[in-house]
Design a protein around this motif. Structure first.
Motif, mmCIF file in Angstrom:
data_model
loop_
_atom_site.group_PDB
_atom_site.id
_atom_site.type_symbol
_atom_site.label_atom_id
_atom_site.label_comp_id
_atom_site.label_asym_id
_atom_site.label_seq_id
_atom_site.Cartn_x
_atom_site.Cartn_y
_atom_site.Cartn_z
ATOM 1 N N ARG A 619 73.927 -11.435 81.461
ATOM 2 C CA ARG A 619 73.454 -10.164 82.023
ATOM 3 C C ARG A 619 71.956 -10.191 82.311
ATOM 4 N N PHE A 620 71.188 -10.796 81.397
ATOM 5 C CA PHE A 620 69.733 -10.605 81.486
ATOM 6 C C PHE A 620 68.916 -11.861 81.794
ATOM 7 N N TRP A 621 69.578 -13.001 82.071
ATOM 8 C CA TRP A 621 68.774 -14.212 82.328
ATOM 9 C C TRP A 621 67.783 -13.954 83.466
ATOM 10 N N GLY A 622 68.225 -13.227 84.481
ATOM 11 C CA GLY A 622 67.389 -12.984 85.665
ATOM 12 C C GLY A 622 66.209 -12.077 85.348
ATOM 13 N N LYS A 623 66.411 -11.161 84.396
ATOM 14 C CA LYS A 623 65.314 -10.251 84.031
ATOM 15 C C LYS A 623 64.152 -11.057 83.441
ATOM 16 N N HIS A 624 64.490 -12.125 82.725
ATOM 17 C CA HIS A 624 63.440 -12.962 82.142
ATOM 18 C C HIS A 624 62.925 -13.999 83.137
ATOM 19 N N ALA A 625 63.806 -14.445 84.040
ATOM 20 C CA ALA A 625 63.373 -15.450 85.026
ATOM 21 C C ALA A 625 62.455 -14.812 86.071
ATOM 22 N N TYR A 626 62.625 -13.524 86.330
ATOM 23 C CA TYR A 626 61.856 -12.846 87.385
ATOM 24 C C TYR A 626 60.337 -12.969 87.156
ATOM 25 N N PRO A 627 59.842 -12.583 85.950
ATOM 26 C CA PRO A 627 58.384 -12.694 85.789
ATOM 27 C C PRO A 627 57.914 -14.127 85.529
ATOM 28 N N SER A 628 58.846 -15.054 85.275
ATOM 29 C CA SER A 628 58.406 -16.407 84.891
ATOM 30 C C SER A 628 58.852 -17.450 85.903
ATOM 31 N N GLU A 629 59.169 -16.994 87.098
ATOM 32 C CA GLU A 629 59.745 -17.896 88.089
ATOM 33 C C GLU A 629 58.814 -19.059 88.444
ATOM 34 N N ASP A 631 56.942 -20.721 86.465
ATOM 35 C CA ASP A 631 56.836 -21.696 85.377
ATOM 36 C C ASP A 631 57.687 -22.932 85.725
ATOM 37 N N ALA A 632 57.070 -24.109 85.592
ATOM 38 C CA ALA A 632 57.754 -25.336 86.030
ATOM 39 C C ALA A 632 59.058 -25.558 85.251
ATOM 40 N N ALA A 633 59.020 -25.267 83.945
ATOM 41 C CA ALA A 633 60.221 -25.514 83.138
ATOM 42 C C ALA A 633 61.339 -24.531 83.531
ATOM 43 N N VAL A 634 60.948 -23.330 83.905
ATOM 44 C CA VAL A 634 61.960 -22.357 84.347
ATOM 45 C C VAL A 634 62.583 -22.854 85.652
ATOM 46 N N GLN A 635 61.742 -23.350 86.537
ATOM 47 C CA GLN A 635 62.269 -23.854 87.814
ATOM 48 C C GLN A 635 63.261 -24.990 87.590
ATOM 49 N N THR A 675 77.346 -17.426 95.426
ATOM 50 C CA THR A 675 76.485 -18.607 95.569
ATOM 51 C C THR A 675 75.173 -18.456 94.784
ATOM 52 N N PRO A 676 74.444 -19.561 94.605
ATOM 53 C CA PRO A 676 73.117 -19.464 93.983
ATOM 54 C C PRO A 676 72.209 -18.475 94.740
ATOM 55 N N LEU A 677 72.381 -18.406 96.062
ATOM 56 C CA LEU A 677 71.539 -17.476 96.822
ATOM 57 C C LEU A 677 71.839 -16.021 96.412
ATOM 58 N N HIS A 678 73.112 -15.724 96.174
ATOM 59 C CA HIS A 678 73.460 -14.376 95.705
ATOM 60 C C HIS A 678 72.771 -14.088 94.370
ATOM 61 N N HIS A 679 72.849 -15.082 93.474
ATOM 62 C CA HIS A 679 72.213 -14.894 92.159
ATOM 63 C C HIS A 679 70.719 -14.635 92.322
ATOM 64 N N ALA A 680 70.062 -15.501 93.098
ATOM 65 C CA ALA A 680 68.605 -15.396 93.248
ATOM 66 C C ALA A 680 68.227 -14.051 93.875
ATOM 67 N N CYS A 681 69.003 -13.609 94.858
ATOM 68 C CA CYS A 681 68.655 -12.350 95.541
ATOM 69 C C CYS A 681 68.938 -11.134 94.667
ATOM 70 N N ARG A 682 70.001 -11.195 93.879
ATOM 71 C CA ARG A 682 70.291 -10.071 92.974
ATOM 72 C C ARG A 682 69.122 -9.860 92.003
ATOM 73 N N HIS A 683 68.522 -10.980 91.547
ATOM 74 C CA HIS A 683 67.473 -10.849 90.532
ATOM 75 C C HIS A 683 66.057 -10.884 91.101
ATOM 76 N N GLY A 684 65.943 -10.931 92.407
ATOM 77 C CA GLY A 684 64.607 -10.874 93.015
ATOM 78 C C GLY A 684 63.814 -12.159 92.878
ATOM 79 N N LEU A 685 64.472 -13.311 92.762
ATOM 80 C CA LEU A 685 63.753 -14.580 92.577
ATOM 81 C C LEU A 685 63.359 -15.128 93.949
ATOM 82 N N LEU A 686 62.197 -14.716 94.399
ATOM 83 C CA LEU A 686 61.769 -14.987 95.770
ATOM 84 C C LEU A 686 61.591 -16.478 96.048
#
Ligand SMILES: Nc1ncnc2c1ncn2[C@@H]1O[C@H](COP(=O)(O)OP(=O)(O)OP(=O)(O)O)[C@@H](O)[C@H]1O
Length: 937
Positions: A619-629, A631-635, A675-686
């Motif tokens: 549920r919340f992985w994206g909430k944490h990935a959003y502000p830390s996108e 970060d190299a390790a997050v990528q 798709t991964p694009l759906h995931h990224a767009c849902r969570h705002g991972l630009l």
């Protein structure tokens, strides 16, 4: 036939019951009315499920084997099972409304009468199952219907005989006692059901916990305080007392002493006591309506009988839905008046979200005006936020008393066996030094003592006492330093726990946290042996965290600790969001989940049960990935996550399932098409979305099986920058899922900036003419007043727009709604904020009518929303208006609400009306409406 074979039939009912309950629950989000009916139906289905499980277990159990019961063919158990199965199948079919068109899926498929009938039928099945789950009941129902009737006739005859006076005279006491017992049992059941309907908040637990943790003999000074005594005994005119002090000065503990005192003093007539401890970590459970309902329950609970006013609201509700807030306020006011007052105690207002605090305080201020009512409020006086209204009350300053602190320390030293180690001199010094340095706080010496007692030897304790840190922040800093100095793994558990508590999107349970702490870069499976125990977590945090006995959540031991951690967040927990995101993503990619996505809900559920952190991670992985996108390790984690089809599909599946969505949304096909694009767009991972588009492997317009595009996800979540990116890369904003296109979704979710972006920058036409609903109509789904206003601002004409647009099925009922002005539909569907906007801006005539002559007031009454009725009446709606058949709006309002509720909300207006009809009032109904005028065009 043996009873076990009948158990097979009962087992067959369970999936049907579950399906019916699930489908009914799915209406909750989409359905416009009948929420109370859904609640009643699901409650009845729950009861039926319980009884079916009970009967199933009974039929398979040992008690039957020993009683040697055989089932006749046919017998009542078998025929009732078959009847129940047929009824449930019919119910499932009706609820799923196969082939009934999109519009009908929003409408509850039963009329009120049908609702009652279904519930009654289900109730009958529940009752016989329960009856059959005893040896005696089962023996009776193991026979054919005619035999059972004969036996019952016979028993009835005997019962009548027992009631004859000569029989009674043989054993009158027993019969009377049995009758009395029956009556009392029934009354007790009704009483309990009424209380549980009002509130199920477990208010006593916190109080009990405080009572247990309080040092004996401490805090009594407050009971001798003259201001407190005057307030308690009503010797002052001021009915409200404000107890304030520093954070950690012991206010909450004193409140627990006060509550005990109030519960035990004698007054004539006895005054009931209601209390509530606010908690900074539990805001979700502290909505004003929850708080008021909890207070009401306590007051009612202390009365020998349920007051008539409360009982009648409960009966009228048919036990459906929750007690509405305005009813709760009215009943509390009435109860305070009837009982000539009561004590209401609210602790820690500073820990209560300011969103609700003002409105709750206003309500409580009304209560305090009732003669005999006494209100006690506590809060810290250090925070700026405390409303000035509190400052004008009679007040008592709370300062931790030296004698109490000394008493507490001595008791702790005794409990920890320090007296066996240390001499009197050391103990004396310790007690004196801590008590003297307390600076008005209780919390400070408590934390200092905890630190000293963690030292391994007496010598270390003495050293620690000599170098005692002063001030709360210093003590907390030192405790953190101590956690850091623990052995590597312990320190890791302690610091990570604190970090997770500060950054989690919602409170974490001990099981979730333990699972999360077990994640390690080198381990590809969840291994039980690496999960730290709750005790170990507490130990590693050195007293800074505790487990909530009520919810099992891990939390900081005191609000000051949470505040300290937040204030020092960056220094203590650099990269907190990145670490959180990485561990969520690692968890989802564990080999334990490679078998997903799963086919059935049962499989998903069993994985969620076995892996406690799965729900949070998905549920919340994206909430944490959003502000830390960045970060190299997050990528790196994101790329490996997106390479795993199982992980991305499971993430969507568990998320949708846990949110209670229907199977279409968590089916393996849908999740594999996400798709991964759906995931990224849902969570705002630009950055991630950009990278995925650059790779060129996913088409920007690729849709899932449910026809959701990446743009629709970005619009539903309000990510404007993602929308810009997708549009620049050629996204089609008019592609639709079942609900509509990207603008429909943005409007429904109420994201104003997204709406503006799509219209102003990308040229979408806000006046919709396609086959879906109008954009303006979509604002009604979530009462999105801001989006409504934005659309008007963007040029939508309020008078040409309809809520349901033209694409709505075509039944007679649809036509009725299709033709409705959006204002009237907003009144009917309970969109208070939109109605408020329209009325206060003067955009509509409050006396507007639909073609059948129904006014806004008629529609609001039909929608059973008293707040809207009140708004309309205040704005000048004519309560005496009639429709084309002469039905008064007032009649409809009256039909829809309990008179006392109406009187409470619309009192002055109703009284005004009474005066207007004054001369003929005797001939009219209770509101003074003349009989001759009712229903008379
Ligand atoms: N009578 C007591 N017996 C034992 N411990 C106490 C007592 N009073 C206070 N404490 C300890 O001091 C801490 C702070 O007390 P309490 O929570 O009552 O203060 P508070 O003034 O309500 O704090 P805040 O303003 O931050 O809510 C408690 O967590 C508890 O550990």
């Amino acid at each position: 036939m043996d009873p076990e074979s009948a158990a097979v039939g009962i087992a067959g009912l369970l999936p049907l019951i579950a399906r019916a309950a699930k489908t009914a629950a799915e209406y909750k989000d989409a359905v416009i009315s009948a929420k109370a009916s859904i609640a009643a139906l699901t409650t009845e289905l729950d009861a039926l499920e319980d009884s079916a499980v009970e009967l199933y277990e009974f039929l398979k159990g040992e008690s039957l084997t020993s009683s040697n019961i055989r089932l006749h063919r046919p017998c009542l158990i078998l025929s009732c099972t078959a009847g129940c199965e047929a009824k449930l199948k019919l119910l499932c079919r009706k609820l799923s409304q196969d082939g009934n068109g999109r519009r009908n899926r929003f409408l509850w498929p039963f009329s009120e009468k049908e609702d009652q009938k279904i519930i009654q039928e289900l109730h009958t099945f529940t009752t016989w199952m329960h009856f059959a789950s005893s040896v005696q009941g089962c023996r009776l129902l193991s026979r054919p219907l005619n035999d059972v009737m004969d036996i019952l006739e016979n028993q009835l005859g005997q019962l009548r005989a027992v009631q004859l006076p000569e029989h009674m005279s043989k054993n009158p006491d027993t019969v009377q006692a049995q009758q009395l017992l029956l009556v009392e049992t029934r009354a007790r059941q009704v009483r309990q059901a009424t209380l549980d309907w009002i509130s199920t908040t477990r208010y006593l637990e916190r109080h009990e916990a405080l009572r247990l943790s309080r040092a004996k003999g401490t805090g009594d000074w407050i009971l001798r305080n003259p201001d407190y005594i005057r307030w308690r005994d009503g010797l002052d005119t001021a009915s409200t007392l404000w107890c304030h002090g520093k954070q950690g000065s012991g206010k909450t503990n004193l409140v627990s002493i006060i509550v005990d005192n109030l519960l035990h003093i004698h007054s004539d007539p006895p005054k009931p006591v209601a209390f509530f401890y606010f908690d900074h970590q539990d805001q979700a459970a502290q909505h004003p309506s929850t708080v008021l309902a909890c207070l009401l329950r306590q007051l009612v609970e202390q009365l020998p009988d349920i007051p008539h006013s409360v009982g009648s609201v409960y009966e009228n509700s048919n036990t459906k839905g929750a007690l509405p807030e305005f009813e709760c306020q009215r009943l509390l006011t009435e109860l305070l008046r009837d009982r000539k007052g009561a004590y209401i105690v609210l602790d820690a207002l500073d820990e209560y979200t300011s969103d609700y605090r003002t409105s709750l305080l206003q309500t409580i201020a009304q209560f305090s005006k009732v003669s005999g009512a006494r209100v006690l409020l506590t809060s810290s006086h250090e925070t700026q936020e405390i409303p000035s209204t509190l400052r004008k009350h009679q007040s008592v300053k709370i300062v931790a008393q030296e004698a109490d602190i000394k008493r507490y320390i001595r008791q702790e030293l005794g409990a920890k066996g320090v007296y066996e180690l240390a001499d009197d001199e050391f103990v004396g010094q310790l007690v004196q030094k801590l008590a003297e340095g307390a600076d008005g706080m209780f919390l400070l010496p408590v934390l200092q003592l905890q630190g000293i007692l963690r030292e391994p030897t007496l010598g270390d304790m003495e050293d620690s006492l000599k170098n005692l840190s002063r001030g709360l922040n210093e003590v907390l800093g030192e405790t953190i330093a101590r956690i850091r100095n623990l052995s590597d793994n312990r320190s890791r558990v302690g610091m990570l726990t604190l970090m997770y508590l500060v950054h989690a999107a919602r409170p974490l349970t001990a099981a979730e946290l333990s699972d999360l702490l077990a994640i390690h870069a080198d381990r590809k499976r969840v291994e039980q042996k690496y999960r730290p125990t709750t005790r170990m977590i507490l130990e590693c945090c050195q007293g800074l965290v505790t487990i909530d006995g009520k919810t099992g959540d891990v939390r900081t031991s005191h609000s000051s600790i949470q505040e300290y951690l937040l204030a020092n967040d960056e220094r203590l927990f650099p990269r907190a969001e990145a670490i959180f995101a990485i561990n969520c993503l690692r968890y989802i990619q564990l080999s334990d989940f490679e078998t997903g996505p799963w086919d059935t809900g049962a499989e998903i559920k069993s994985h969620m049960d076995k892996y406690p952190f799965l729900n949070y991670a998905t549920r919340f992985w994206g909430k944490h990935a959003y502000p830390s996108e960045a970060d190299a390790a997050v990528q790196a984690q994101l790329s490996s996550f997106f390479r795993s089809r199982a992980a991305t599909a499971v993430t969507n599946q568990v998320r949708q399932f846990a949110m209670g969505r229907k199977k279409d949304y968590w089916s393996p096909e849908e999740c594999l098409s996400f798709t991964p694009l759906h995931h990224a767009c849902r969570h705002g991972l630009l950055r991630t979305a950009e990278g995925l588009l650059d790779e060129g492997t996913i088409d920007v317009n690729q849709a899932t099986k449910q026809r959701a595009t990446a743009l629709i996800h970005a619009a539903s979540s309000g990510h404007v920058d993602i929308i810009r990116l997708l549009m620049e890369r050629g996204a089609d904003p008019y592609l639709c899922n079942w609900y509509g296109n990207a603008l429909h979704c943005a409007v429904q979710a109420g994201f104003v900036d997204t709406v503006r972006e799509l219209v102003l920058k990308w040229g979408m036409n806000p006046t919709y003419t396609g086959k879906h609903r109008t954009y303006l109509g979509c604002t009604l789904d979530r009462d999105a007043a801001d989006a409504f206003e934005t659309l008007i601002d963007l040029g939508v004409d309020i008078n040409t727009e309809k809520g349901w647009g033209r694409a709505t099925g075509g039944t007679e009922d649809d036509v009725e709604l299709d033709d409705l002005h959006i204002f009237l539909e907003a009144c009917s569907t309970g969109c208070y904020r939109i109605v408020d906007l329209l009325v206060s801006r003067g955009w509509v005539d409050v006396n507007m009518k639909s073609p059948d002559g129904w006014t806004a007031l008629h529609w609001a009454a039909r929608g059973r929303n008293l707040t809207i009725v009140k708004k309309l009446v205040e704005a000048g709606a004519d309560i005496t208006a009639r429709d084309n058949e002469g039905i008064l709006a007032l009649d409809l309002v009256q039909q829809s609400y309990d008179p006392p509720a109406l009187e409470f909300v619309l009192g002055s207006y109703i009284q005004g009306l009474r005066k207007g009809y004054g001369s003929r009032a005797q001939q009219g109904d209770r509101w003074g409406t003349p009989v001759s005028q009712r229903g008379d065009p």
